[in-house]
Design a protein around this motif. Structure first.
Motif, PDB file in Angstrom:
ATOM      1  N   ASN A   1      15.543   5.063  -2.844  1.00  0.00           N
ATOM      2  CA  ASN A   1      14.786   3.939  -2.303  1.00  0.00           C
ATOM      3  C   ASN A   1      15.022   3.797  -0.817  1.00  0.00           C
ATOM      4  OD1 ASN A   1      13.158   2.430  -4.267  1.00  0.00           O
ATOM      5  ND2 ASN A   1      15.066   2.440  -5.417  1.00  0.00           N
TER       6      ASN A   1
ATOM      7  N   GLY B   1      12.998   6.443   0.880  1.00  0.00           N
ATOM      8  CA  GLY B   1      11.588   6.067   0.830  1.00  0.00           C
ATOM      9  C   GLY B   1      11.260   4.987   1.837  1.00  0.00           C
TER      10      GLY B   1
ATOM     11  N   ASN C   1      11.659  -0.233  -1.530  1.00  0.00           N
ATOM     12  CA  ASN C   1      10.663   0.798  -1.261  1.00  0.00           C
ATOM     13  C   ASN C   1       9.299   0.354  -1.792  1.00  0.00           C
ATOM     14  OD1 ASN C   1       9.627   3.288  -0.363  1.00  0.00           O
ATOM     15  ND2 ASN C   1      10.032   4.228  -2.344  1.00  0.00           N
ATOM     16  N   GLY C   2       9.284  -0.233  -2.985  1.00  0.00           N
ATOM     17  CA  GLY C   2       8.031  -0.744  -3.551  1.00  0.00           C
ATOM     18  C   GLY C   2       7.453  -1.884  -2.737  1.00  0.00           C
TER      19      GLY C   2
ATOM     20  N   ARG D   1      -1.089  -2.552  -8.994  1.00  0.00           N
ATOM     21  CA  ARG D   1      -1.636  -2.537  -7.636  1.00  0.00           C
ATOM     22  C   ARG D   1      -1.964  -3.937  -7.128  1.00  0.00           C
ATOM     23  NH1 ARG D   1      -2.168   2.140  -6.123  1.00  0.00           N
ATOM     24  NH2 ARG D   1      -3.307   3.970  -6.544  1.00  0.00           N
TER      25      ARG D   1
ATOM     26  N   VAL E   1       6.870  -3.936   7.291  1.00  0.00           N
ATOM     27  CA  VAL E   1       7.616  -2.778   6.781  1.00  0.00           C
ATOM     28  C   VAL E   1       8.815  -2.507   7.689  1.00  0.00           C
ATOM     29  CG1 VAL E   1       7.550  -0.312   6.234  1.00  0.00           C
ATOM     30  CG2 VAL E   1       5.561  -1.742   5.740  1.00  0.00           C
TER      31      VAL E   1
ATOM     32  N   TRP F   1      -0.831  -5.960  -4.697  1.00  0.00           N
ATOM     33  CA  TRP F   1       0.017  -5.900  -3.510  1.00  0.00           C
ATOM     34  C   TRP F   1       0.471  -7.289  -3.051  1.00  0.00           C
ATOM     35  CZ3 TRP F   1       0.976  -1.418  -4.688  1.00  0.00           C
ATOM     36  CH2 TRP F   1       0.019  -0.424  -4.842  1.00  0.00           C
TER      37      TRP F   1
ATOM     38  N   TYR G   1       5.934  -0.437   0.250  1.00  0.00           N
ATOM     39  CA  TYR G   1       4.653   0.176  -0.098  1.00  0.00           C
ATOM     40  C   TYR G   1       3.552  -0.891  -0.169  1.00  0.00           C
ATOM     41  CZ  TYR G   1       1.227   3.114  -2.438  1.00  0.00           C
ATOM     42  OH  TYR G   1       0.092   3.818  -2.751  1.00  0.00           O
TER      43      TYR G   1
ATOM     44  N   ASP H   1       2.610  -1.863   3.239  1.00  0.00           N
ATOM     45  CA  ASP H   1       1.828  -0.763   3.812  1.00  0.00           C
ATOM     46  C   ASP H   1       0.382  -0.815   3.311  1.00  0.00           C
ATOM     47  OD1 ASP H   1       1.592   1.713   5.346  1.00  0.00           O
ATOM     48  OD2 ASP H   1       1.509   2.728   3.401  1.00  0.00           O
ATOM     49  N   GLN H   2       0.212  -1.035   2.013  1.00  0.00           N
ATOM     50  CA  GLN H   2      -1.139  -1.101   1.438  1.00  0.00           C
ATOM     51  C   GLN H   2      -1.946  -2.268   2.005  1.00  0.00           C
ATOM     52  OE1 GLN H   2      -2.518   1.336  -0.722  1.00  0.00           O
ATOM     53  NE2 GLN H   2      -0.689   2.235   0.197  1.00  0.00           N
TER      54      GLN H   2
ATOM     55  N   ARG I   1       8.754   5.072   5.053  1.00  0.00           N
ATOM     56  CA  ARG I   1       7.698   4.066   5.168  1.00  0.00           C
ATOM     57  C   ARG I   1       7.806   3.316   6.497  1.00  0.00           C
ATOM     58  NH1 ARG I   1       5.052   4.119   1.134  1.00  0.00           N
ATOM     59  NH2 ARG I   1       6.463   4.495  -0.571  1.00  0.00           N
TER      60      ARG I   1
ATOM     61  N   LEU J   1       3.521  -3.793  -8.985  1.00  0.00           N
ATOM     62  CA  LEU J   1       3.357  -2.526  -8.260  1.00  0.00           C
ATOM     63  C   LEU J   1       2.446  -1.586  -9.034  1.00  0.00           C
ATOM     64  CD1 LEU J   1       6.934  -1.754  -6.910  1.00  0.00           C
ATOM     65  CD2 LEU J   1       4.846  -1.877  -5.534  1.00  0.00           C
TER      66      LEU J   1
END
Length: 171
Positions: free
Chosen positions: A149, A152, A108-109, A81, A123, A83, A112, A115-116, A156, A78
């Motif tokens: 979390n 979050g 949550n990570g 980066r 998600v 992903w 993310y 999402d990225q 998300r 994470l």
């Protein structure tokens, strides 16, 4: 200093594995794997040497797999980066350990990372899975960091659902 101690311990094991020189205390693969995990976390998270941390987690996993290695590997990914790597680590954890690995602390990570990568449906699916898990688990027992979390991930999932809705209305 902490990382250097772990590194010395890991080098002692690697020397034994390579040469056979040492004693029985140098032969326990699980202890070596724990040293690798600690070193990966210490270098990665504490010193922001994420790629080196990931490499140490991988070394430990190869010798004696346990969930903390991949959970901490996921944290390093994470921060780095990576992903797709986050998703891969999550998949390994789910296949190997189900939800018995501190699952709720990493979602949550993972959300993310999805999402990225623009994987908004994943998600929403992750949130649905987590909501089912929370229902089965006594949610009153969740600790504060798990609640953070959860919040979050809810946010998300709402964002991902909005993206999906926008795509449907355009199509």
């Amino acid at each position: 200093m902490e990382a250097e101690v772990y590194k010395l311990g890991a080098e002692r094991f690697e020397h034994y594995f390579r040469t056979g020189d040492g004693n029985s205390e140098d032969a326990d693969p699980h202890v070596y794997a724990m040293l690798c995990n600690n070193l990966g976390s210490s270098w990665g998270i504490n010193q922001e040497r994420y790629l080196e941390g990931i490499a140490w987690h991988d070394k430990g996993w190869a010798v004696s797999p346990f969930w903390e290695q991949y959970s901490n590997r996921l944290r390093n990914q994470l921060h780095a980066r990576q992903w797709a790597g986050v998703i891969e680590s999550y998949d390994v954890l789910r296949r190997s350990f189900g939800t018995n690995w501190g699952y709720e602390k990493r979602l949550n990570g993972v959300g993310y990372a999805y999402d990225q990568l623009g994987r908004h449906g994943d998600v929403v699916a992750l949130y649905d899975e987590f909501a089912d898990w929370c229902w089965a688990f006594e949610t009153g027992r969740l600790e504060f960091d798990e609640e953070e979390n959860q919040i979050g991930l809810v946010l998300r999932a709402a964002k991902a659902a909005a993206h999906q809705g926008a795509r449907r209305s355009v199509a």
